[in-house]
Design an enzyme around this catalytic site. Structure first.
Site, PDB file in Angstrom:
ATOM      1  N   SER A  75       7.772   4.857  66.907  1.00  0.00           N
ATOM      2  CA  SER A  75       6.567   5.050  67.927  1.00  0.00           C
ATOM      3  C   SER A  75       6.161   6.536  67.805  1.00  0.00           C
ATOM      4  O   SER A  75       7.154   7.446  67.533  1.00  0.00           O
ATOM      5  CB  SER A  75       6.929   4.907  69.580  1.00  0.00           C
ATOM      6  N   HIS A  86      -2.127   7.467  68.099  1.00  0.00           N
ATOM      7  CA  HIS A  86      -0.975   6.712  68.736  1.00  0.00           C
ATOM      8  C   HIS A  86      -0.600   5.601  67.707  1.00  0.00           C
ATOM      9  O   HIS A  86      -1.671   4.813  67.198  1.00  0.00           O
ATOM     10  CB  HIS A  86      -0.959   6.204  70.025  1.00  0.00           C
ATOM     11  N   ASN A 115       2.753   2.398  66.960  1.00  0.00           N
ATOM     12  CA  ASN A 115       3.792   1.783  67.287  1.00  0.00           C
ATOM     13  C   ASN A 115       3.940   0.676  66.220  1.00  0.00           C
ATOM     14  O   ASN A 115       2.984  -0.295  66.202  1.00  0.00           O
ATOM     15  CB  ASN A 115       4.055   1.536  68.750  1.00  0.00           C
ATOM     16  N   ARG A 125       7.203  -2.622  65.879  1.00  0.00           N
ATOM     17  CA  ARG A 125       8.527  -2.810  66.440  1.00  0.00           C
ATOM     18  C   ARG A 125       8.887  -4.364  66.073  1.00  0.00           C
ATOM     19  O   ARG A 125       8.021  -5.229  65.881  1.00  0.00           O
ATOM     20  CB  ARG A 125       8.506  -2.844  68.125  1.00  0.00           C
ATOM     21  N   GLY A 175      16.304   3.862  78.175  1.00  0.00           N
ATOM     22  CA  GLY A 175      16.036   4.544  77.087  1.00  0.00           C
ATOM     23  C   GLY A 175      16.392   5.918  77.503  1.00  0.00           C
ATOM     24  O   GLY A 175      16.218   6.316  78.554  1.00  0.00           O
ATOM     25  N   ARG A 176      16.217   6.617  76.183  1.00  0.00           N
ATOM     26  CA  ARG A 176      16.241   8.317  76.414  1.00  0.00           C
ATOM     27  C   ARG A 176      14.870   8.648  76.878  1.00  0.00           C
ATOM     28  O   ARG A 176      13.852   8.264  76.623  1.00  0.00           O
ATOM     29  CB  ARG A 176      16.519   8.953  75.224  1.00  0.00           C
ATOM     30  N   GLU A 227      13.591  11.549  77.371  1.00  0.00           N
ATOM     31  CA  GLU A 227      12.674  12.820  76.759  1.00  0.00           C
ATOM     32  C   GLU A 227      11.852  12.067  75.567  1.00  0.00           C
ATOM     33  O   GLU A 227      10.818  12.283  75.128  1.00  0.00           O
ATOM     34  CB  GLU A 227      13.599  13.716  76.045  1.00  0.00           C
ATOM     35  N   SER A 228      12.644  11.136  75.125  1.00  0.00           N
ATOM     36  CA  SER A 228      11.864  10.146  73.598  1.00  0.00           C
ATOM     37  C   SER A 228      10.632   9.259  74.293  1.00  0.00           C
ATOM     38  O   SER A 228       9.714   9.295  73.726  1.00  0.00           O
ATOM     39  CB  SER A 228      12.647   9.272  73.084  1.00  0.00           C
TER      40      SER A 228
END
Length: 301
Positions: free
Chosen positions: A88, A102, A104, A106, A259-260, A262-263
């Site tokens: 992403s 942008h 992505n 997946r 999920g993280r 910050e990411s």
């Protein structure tokens, strides 16, 4: 398939970050590796305060484990395990004449408790969010998207361009987030398309990204701009934030699967404004953009 696609996005991350560093000429991506307690992790690469790119992230992740109850309800399943990997990216240039972008790509697998795959699919896309409308830039971006689609199915571009216009839409503002591109999801095996066919299509779209975006940045990055134009960029970035926090399924999935953070939130720009009831002047360049966002165009035939 999951190993093949994860290897692909690792390589694609390297290609994209190298090219963007070359374009910026000053800043470099900083890599931050992270792990998820429930299983898996990722590599986040972030660029900030460069000559061209104010903030951007090109992140990959591969996570797995028990599907959280909230997502079980979303998919209509019980006691399922999952694997998900993807790349992403969001790039916010400094110059308001250069569009935000942008993308992505997946892949997702779902398993029963015996470990058997019960569902699998690809998804992804790429879309352009300009602050000032250069129609030739939108046409270029869409032409590259169409070329990637046409190599696999002549109906893909029309279908996925329409889905992009519908998905990246701020319904509460009655306007699109940008000038669109491609959006596809739940791409599963059929009589016409195997999972290998879908892999080839998604990877072709991923490989097309640099060709779609880099020439636009190169063409616009040295253009002069005013503080008023910079203000407009930050106001429009507010709409970008609204979409990601209110509507975006990827953000929702990341938050609900631990999920993280910050990411997940790396897509948010560093500088943004919300002005009360702001409307651009009639017939201005800013108003020209709004007209297109409210009435999506067919950029290529």
């Amino acid at each position: 398939m999951k190993d093949k696609f994860y290897a692909y996005i690792q390589n694609l991350q390297n290609q994209i970050t190298s090219k963007l560093e070359e374009i910026d000429g000053e800043a470099t991506f900083k890599e931050d590796k992270w792990t998820r307690a429930e299983g898996g992790g990722g590599h986040s690469r972030v660029i900030e305060n460069g000559a061209v790119f104010e903030k951007g992230g090109v992140n990959i992740s591969a996570v797995h484990g028990a599907l959280p109850e909230s997502m079980q309800n979303y998919f209509g399943v019980k006691d399922a395990d999952f694997f998900a990997c993807g790349l992403s990216l969001v790039i916010h240039p400094k110059n308001p004449m250069v569009p935000t972008v942008h993308a992505n790509w997946r892949y997702f697998e779902m398993y029963d408790k015996a470990g058997n795959i019960v569902d699998q699919w690809f998804g992804g896309g790429q879309d352009l969010t300009p602050y000032y409308l250069f129609e030739e830039d939108a046409t270029h971006f869409h032409s590259i998207c169409k070329k990637a689609c046409d190599a696999h199915n002549s109906d893909f571009y029309k279908t996925y361009k329409k889905k992009c216009d519908e998905y990246f839409y701020n319904a509460h503002r009655n306007e699109g987030r940008g000038v669109g591109g491609l959006f596809f999801d739940y791409c599963k095996a059929t009589d016409d398309m195997s999972m290998q066919n879908w892999f080839e299509f998604v990877s072709e779209v991923g490989d097309s990204f640099i060709d779609a975006y880099a020439p636009i940045v190169e063409k616009r990055k040295e253009l002069e701009y005013t503080s008023v134009q910079r203000d407009w960029q930050e106001i429009r970035r507010g709409r970008y934030v609204e979409f990601n926090l209110v509507h975006d399924k990827g953000t929702l999935f990341g938050l609900k699967t631990n999920g993280r953070i910050e990411s997940i939130l790396m897509s948010l720009p560093s500088h943004v404004q919300w002005r009360y009831n702001y409307h651009p002047e009639k017939d201005s360049e800013e108003a020209k953009l709004i007209e297109v966002l409210q009435n999506p165009k067919e950029w290529v035939k």
